[in-house]
Design a protein around this motif. Structure first.
Motif, PDB file in Angstrom:
ATOM      1  N   LYS A 307       0.841  -1.186   0.000  1.00  0.00           N
ATOM      2  CA  LYS A 307       0.000   0.000   0.000  1.00  0.00           C
ATOM      3  C   LYS A 307       0.881   1.241   0.000  1.00  0.00           C
ATOM      4  CE  LYS A 307      -3.855  -2.370   0.541  1.00  0.00           C
ATOM      5  NZ  LYS A 307      -4.888  -2.460  -0.524  1.00  0.00           N
ATOM      6  N   ARG A 308       0.407   2.264  -0.660  1.00  0.00           N
ATOM      7  CA  ARG A 308       1.117   3.547  -0.633  1.00  0.00           C
ATOM      8  C   ARG A 308       0.581   4.388   0.515  1.00  0.00           C
ATOM      9  NH1 ARG A 308       2.031   5.302  -7.009  1.00  0.00           N
ATOM     10  NH2 ARG A 308       3.306   3.471  -7.539  1.00  0.00           N
ATOM     11  N   SER A 309       1.481   4.887   1.305  1.00  0.00           N
ATOM     12  CA  SER A 309       1.073   5.647   2.486  1.00  0.00           C
ATOM     13  C   SER A 309       0.711   7.084   2.161  1.00  0.00           C
ATOM     14  CB  SER A 309       2.209   5.635   3.523  1.00  0.00           C
ATOM     15  OG  SER A 309       3.326   6.367   3.044  1.00  0.00           O
ATOM     16  N   GLY A 310       1.201   7.575   1.034  1.00  0.00           N
ATOM     17  CA  GLY A 310       1.007   8.990   0.734  1.00  0.00           C
ATOM     18  C   GLY A 310       1.901   9.889   1.569  1.00  0.00           C
ATOM     19  N   LYS A 311       2.782   9.283   2.350  1.00  0.00           N
ATOM     20  CA  LYS A 311       3.675  10.029   3.228  1.00  0.00           C
ATOM     21  C   LYS A 311       5.114   9.581   2.977  1.00  0.00           C
ATOM     22  CE  LYS A 311       0.139  10.258   6.846  1.00  0.00           C
ATOM     23  NZ  LYS A 311      -0.193   9.934   8.264  1.00  0.00           N
ATOM     24  N   THR A 312       6.033  10.378   3.453  1.00  0.00           N
ATOM     25  CA  THR A 312       7.447  10.061   3.304  1.00  0.00           C
ATOM     26  C   THR A 312       8.151  10.290   4.625  1.00  0.00           C
ATOM     27  OG1 THR A 312       7.363  10.823   1.011  1.00  0.00           O
ATOM     28  CG2 THR A 312       9.537  10.538   1.979  1.00  0.00           C
ATOM     29  N   HIS A 313       8.915   9.321   5.074  1.00  0.00           N
ATOM     30  CA  HIS A 313       9.708   9.498   6.289  1.00  0.00           C
ATOM     31  C   HIS A 313      10.680  10.652   6.073  1.00  0.00           C
ATOM     32  CE1 HIS A 313      12.770   8.638   9.371  1.00  0.00           C
ATOM     33  NE2 HIS A 313      11.750   8.105  10.043  1.00  0.00           N
ATOM     34  N   PRO A 314      10.874  11.509   7.084  1.00  0.00           N
ATOM     35  CA  PRO A 314      11.761  12.669   6.905  1.00  0.00           C
ATOM     36  C   PRO A 314      13.138  12.311   6.379  1.00  0.00           C
ATOM     37  CG  PRO A 314      10.547  12.875   8.960  1.00  0.00           C
ATOM     38  CD  PRO A 314      10.232  11.509   8.412  1.00  0.00           C
ATOM     39  N   ALA A 315      13.693  11.184   6.849  1.00  0.00           N
ATOM     40  CA  ALA A 315      15.027  10.796   6.373  1.00  0.00           C
ATOM     41  C   ALA A 315      14.990  10.414   4.900  1.00  0.00           C
ATOM     42  CB  ALA A 315      15.570   9.634   7.205  1.00  0.00           C
ATOM     43  N   ALA A 316      13.922   9.727   4.457  1.00  0.00           N
ATOM     44  CA  ALA A 316      13.798   9.356   3.042  1.00  0.00           C
ATOM     45  C   ALA A 316      13.657  10.601   2.169  1.00  0.00           C
ATOM     46  CB  ALA A 316      12.601   8.428   2.840  1.00  0.00           C
ATOM     47  N   GLN A 317      12.897  11.588   2.648  1.00  0.00           N
ATOM     48  CA  GLN A 317      12.738  12.818   1.886  1.00  0.00           C
ATOM     49  C   GLN A 317      14.038  13.602   1.835  1.00  0.00           C
ATOM     50  OE1 GLN A 317       9.798  13.850   0.160  1.00  0.00           O
ATOM     51  NE2 GLN A 317      11.471  15.032  -0.742  1.00  0.00           N
ATOM     52  N   ARG A 318      14.754  13.646   2.958  1.00  0.00           N
ATOM     53  CA  ARG A 318      16.040  14.347   2.970  1.00  0.00           C
ATOM     54  C   ARG A 318      17.011  13.679   2.006  1.00  0.00           C
ATOM     55  NH1 ARG A 318      15.451  14.445   8.534  1.00  0.00           N
ATOM     56  NH2 ARG A 318      17.095  12.894   8.813  1.00  0.00           N
ATOM     57  N   TRP A 319      16.978  12.336   1.965  1.00  0.00           N
ATOM     58  CA  TRP A 319      17.881  11.654   1.041  1.00  0.00           C
ATOM     59  C   TRP A 319      17.550  12.021  -0.396  1.00  0.00           C
ATOM     60  CZ3 TRP A 319      18.148   8.497  -3.127  1.00  0.00           C
ATOM     61  CH2 TRP A 319      19.418   7.989  -3.417  1.00  0.00           C
ATOM     62  N   ALA A 320      16.261  12.025  -0.759  1.00  0.00           N
ATOM     63  CA  ALA A 320      15.858  12.384  -2.118  1.00  0.00           C
ATOM     64  C   ALA A 320      16.252  13.819  -2.440  1.00  0.00           C
ATOM     65  CB  ALA A 320      14.351  12.188  -2.283  1.00  0.00           C
ATOM     66  N   ASP A 321      16.016  14.734  -1.508  1.00  0.00           N
ATOM     67  CA  ASP A 321      16.383  16.141  -1.729  1.00  0.00           C
ATOM     68  C   ASP A 321      17.894  16.294  -1.873  1.00  0.00           C
ATOM     69  OD1 ASP A 321      13.700  16.761  -1.500  1.00  0.00           O
ATOM     70  OD2 ASP A 321      13.861  17.463   0.577  1.00  0.00           O
ATOM     71  N   ASN A 322      18.625  15.527  -1.080  1.00  0.00           N
ATOM     72  CA  ASN A 322      20.081  15.581  -1.129  1.00  0.00           C
ATOM     73  C   ASN A 322      20.593  15.098  -2.475  1.00  0.00           C
ATOM     74  OD1 ASN A 322      22.451  16.254   0.156  1.00  0.00           O
ATOM     75  ND2 ASN A 322      22.685  14.302   1.210  1.00  0.00           N
ATOM     76  N   MET A 323      20.017  14.013  -2.979  1.00  0.00           N
ATOM     77  CA  MET A 323      20.439  13.502  -4.273  1.00  0.00           C
ATOM     78  C   MET A 323      20.111  14.496  -5.377  1.00  0.00           C
ATOM     79  SD  MET A 323      19.695   9.900  -6.176  1.00  0.00           S
ATOM     80  CE  MET A 323      20.526   9.555  -7.748  1.00  0.00           C
ATOM     81  N   THR A 324      18.942  15.123  -5.296  1.00  0.00           N
ATOM     82  CA  THR A 324      18.578  16.128  -6.288  1.00  0.00           C
ATOM     83  C   THR A 324      19.580  17.283  -6.282  1.00  0.00           C
ATOM     84  OG1 THR A 324      16.223  15.576  -6.101  1.00  0.00           O
ATOM     85  CG2 THR A 324      16.773  17.731  -7.021  1.00  0.00           C
ATOM     86  N   ALA A 325      19.937  17.747  -5.095  1.00  0.00           N
ATOM     87  CA  ALA A 325      20.860  18.878  -4.984  1.00  0.00           C
ATOM     88  C   ALA A 325      22.243  18.544  -5.529  1.00  0.00           C
ATOM     89  CB  ALA A 325      20.974  19.310  -3.527  1.00  0.00           C
ATOM     90  N   ARG A 326      22.644  17.275  -5.456  1.00  0.00           N
ATOM     91  CA  ARG A 326      23.981  16.874  -5.892  1.00  0.00           C
ATOM     92  C   ARG A 326      23.964  16.127  -7.227  1.00  0.00           C
ATOM     93  NH1 ARG A 326      23.913  17.669  -0.694  1.00  0.00           N
ATOM     94  NH2 ARG A 326      25.817  18.258   0.422  1.00  0.00           N
ATOM     95  N   TYR A 327      22.857  16.214  -7.927  1.00  0.00           N
ATOM     96  CA  TYR A 327      22.722  15.403  -9.131  1.00  0.00           C
ATOM     97  C   TYR A 327      23.747  15.782 -10.199  1.00  0.00           C
ATOM     98  CZ  TYR A 327      20.508  12.319 -12.474  1.00  0.00           C
ATOM     99  OH  TYR A 327      20.275  11.299 -13.359  1.00  0.00           O
ATOM    100  N   GLY A 328      24.008  17.054 -10.368  1.00  0.00           N
ATOM    101  CA  GLY A 328      24.972  17.475 -11.380  1.00  0.00           C
ATOM    102  C   GLY A 328      26.351  16.904 -11.127  1.00  0.00           C
ATOM    103  N   GLU A 329      26.804  16.976  -9.881  1.00  0.00           N
ATOM    104  CA  GLU A 329      28.110  16.422  -9.533  1.00  0.00           C
ATOM    105  C   GLU A 329      28.097  14.908  -9.653  1.00  0.00           C
ATOM    106  OE1 GLU A 329      31.296  16.506  -5.781  1.00  0.00           O
ATOM    107  OE2 GLU A 329      29.294  17.412  -5.580  1.00  0.00           O
ATOM    108  N   LEU A 330      27.001  14.293  -9.236  1.00  0.00           N
ATOM    109  CA  LEU A 330      26.883  12.838  -9.319  1.00  0.00           C
ATOM    110  C   LEU A 330      26.939  12.365 -10.768  1.00  0.00           C
ATOM    111  CD1 LEU A 330      26.401  10.315  -7.536  1.00  0.00           C
ATOM    112  CD2 LEU A 330      23.947  10.653  -7.911  1.00  0.00           C
ATOM    113  N   ALA A 331      26.346  13.142 -11.683  1.00  0.00           N
ATOM    114  CA  ALA A 331      26.336  12.767 -13.099  1.00  0.00           C
ATOM    115  C   ALA A 331      27.737  12.741 -13.692  1.00  0.00           C
ATOM    116  CB  ALA A 331      25.447  13.730 -13.884  1.00  0.00           C
ATOM    117  N   SER A 332      28.651  13.521 -13.128  1.00  0.00           N
ATOM    118  CA  SER A 332      30.038  13.516 -13.605  1.00  0.00           C
ATOM    119  C   SER A 332      30.836  12.363 -13.017  1.00  0.00           C
ATOM    120  CB  SER A 332      30.732  14.842 -13.249  1.00  0.00           C
ATOM    121  OG  SER A 332      30.111  15.921 -13.911  1.00  0.00           O
ATOM    122  N   ARG A 333      30.525  11.987 -11.775  1.00  0.00           N
ATOM    123  CA  ARG A 333      31.291  10.938 -11.108  1.00  0.00           C
ATOM    124  C   ARG A 333      30.705   9.548 -11.353  1.00  0.00           C
ATOM    125  NH1 ARG A 333      34.496  12.979  -7.049  1.00  0.00           N
ATOM    126  NH2 ARG A 333      35.359  10.851  -7.040  1.00  0.00           N
TER     127      ARG A 333
END
Length: 442
Positions: A307-333
């Protein structure tokens, strides 16, 4: 008939050729039955050596880095037609689209019956994982193969987008729920417990929609999704600083209450600003990072359904936001993430071309680029399944299994949003194709 193959006749044995194709994207291996797994470092090194041997030296004038390399679709098709007529293999500069690493602009020239793609470009090299990347940036170059798939799949993408997902089976989830509710064995150690979770859930199924599952384009989507989940679940370390895994965040003091037997879900989606246009339909600009990470927590219901909860654990959301913020650098490495952004760019460009009928407006037909008989895109074993992997929180007997998610490319939706600017007209004039016969220029 031509096929965009990496292989050079006589260079590879049949066994080496099979391994070469199977381990061609994102550090993953997909066998003939469609089973996906992490590729061994030795195999990646061998792949890089094979590609390097098959590659011709980069022509001198293509080595020069430039913010605005231009590629004419009309002249590119002429170059393709010449190679096909002569029975010659396509040169590297054609297969790698003149070293373009990003498409920032689409210019339309009815006066010369042309459409021009423009963006950063430079010379290229093969990296340690076998990716063809920019000589100075380390970002992957755009591939003609992916352009063909994007163009040929554009109308299908209009009806439902382009996506991939890796999902557990319903039966596997029911078995997992039954195991989770059963009393734990007193002598079961953490590794044995994790192994029982993984075996009980069984393989997860790979699904690709909007593009052919046996295309390089599809493999990029699946490989990027797979690599993202491995980073999130601490199965491998991120190649950039400041991107700890989701499990590391859960163990941190700031993570808050830990989720109990949740199934965290991450996926990668398009992340563009509205396209910029000159208002005349002759100049267009892609803006924005292109890719963002999304998160949501799933959970197992009493009947074993997800089932989908419609919610996101704060740590899971922070991880997603963190990956988005570093995506450009990650794409090079980790170039698979750069390839995903390239595929998203190409899908948006293809949607724009057909949505605005730019071939009709310019008089630049796309006949050869759309011709699946004379110019075939490369085909690979389609990804079908991947083994489940679980992690156990050290603070309690809670399991975490990353399920579902994937990649979602809403190319037509992105192409439909636009803003008007007077700044594009001068750029279009400066980028106009000259009288030279070459299909690309700086």
């Amino acid at each position: 008939m031509a096929c965009l193959s990496w292989c050079v006749a006589g260079l590879l044995s049949s066994e080496a050729r099979a391994q070469f194709f199977q381990q061609s994207v994102g550090g993953i291996s997909i066998d003939a039955q469609g089973a996906l797994q992490n590729a061994e470092p030795d195999a990646l090194e061998e792949l890089a050596q094979i590609r390097q041997q098959a590659m011709a030296p980069v022509p001198g004038d293509l080595k020069q880095p430039t913010e605005l390399r231009k590629v004419s679709l009309r002249r590119l098709q002429a170059a393709l037609g010449d190679a096909l007529s002569a029975g010659r293999p396509l040169p590297d500069e054609v297969r790698f689209l003149a070293g373009l690493q990003q498409i920032r602009y689409v210019f339309v020239y009815p006066e010369s019956n042309d459409i021009v793609l423009a963006g950063y470009g430079e010379g290229w090299k093969v990296d340690k994982q076998g990716f063809v990347v920019g000589a100075t940036t380390g970002r992957p170059v755009l591939l003609l193969d992916d352009l063909l798939v994007a163009l040929r799949s554009a109308q299908q993408a209009r009806r439902g987008g382009i996506s991939c997902s890796i999902d557990p089976t319903a039966e596997g989830l029911r078995r997992l729920q039954a195991l989770a509710l059963a009393p734990p064995a007193n002598d079961a150690g953490p590794r044995a417990l994790l192994s029982s979770f993984e075996q009980t859930l069984g393989p997860q199924m790979v699904r690709v929609d909007g593009v052919s599952a046996d295309s390089h384009f599809a493999r990029v989507l699946v490989a990027a999704d797979y690599r993202m989940k491995r980073l999130a679940m601490h199965f491998e370390r991120a190649p950039v600083p400041g991107l700890p895994s989701y499990l590391t965040m859960l163990k941190g003091k700031a993570s808050g209450k830990q989720p109990q037997n949740m199934l965290p879900r991450w996926w990668l989606a398009t992340n563009y600003e509205p396209l910029l246009t000159d208002g005349q339909g002759t100049a267009w600009q892609l803006r924005g990072q292109g890719v963002k990470a999304m998160a949501e927590d799933d959970f197992l219901a009493a009947d074993g359904t997800r089932k989908r909860s419609g919610k996101t654990h704060p740590a899971a959301q922070r991880w997603a936001d963190n990956m988005t913020a570093r995506y450009g650098e990650l794409a090079s490495r980790s170039p698979i993430f750069g390839q995903l952004r390239n595929c998203m760019d190409l899908a948006v460009i293809a949607a724009l071309l057909f949505q605005e009928d730019l071939p009709g407006a310019s008089g630049c037909g796309l006949g050869l680029l759309l011709d699946e008989i004379d110019l075939q895109a490369e085909r690979f074993p389609a990804p079908r399944q991947v083994s489940s992997q679980a992690s156990l929180l050290e603070t309690r007997n809670n399991y975490l299994i990353s399920v579902s998610g994937g990649v979602s490319i809403d190319s037509w939706e992105v192409a439909a949003k636009r803003e008007t600017s007077d700044e594009l007209a001068p750029l279009r004039s400066q980028a106009a194709p000259g009288a030279a016969a070459r299909w690309w220029w700086n």
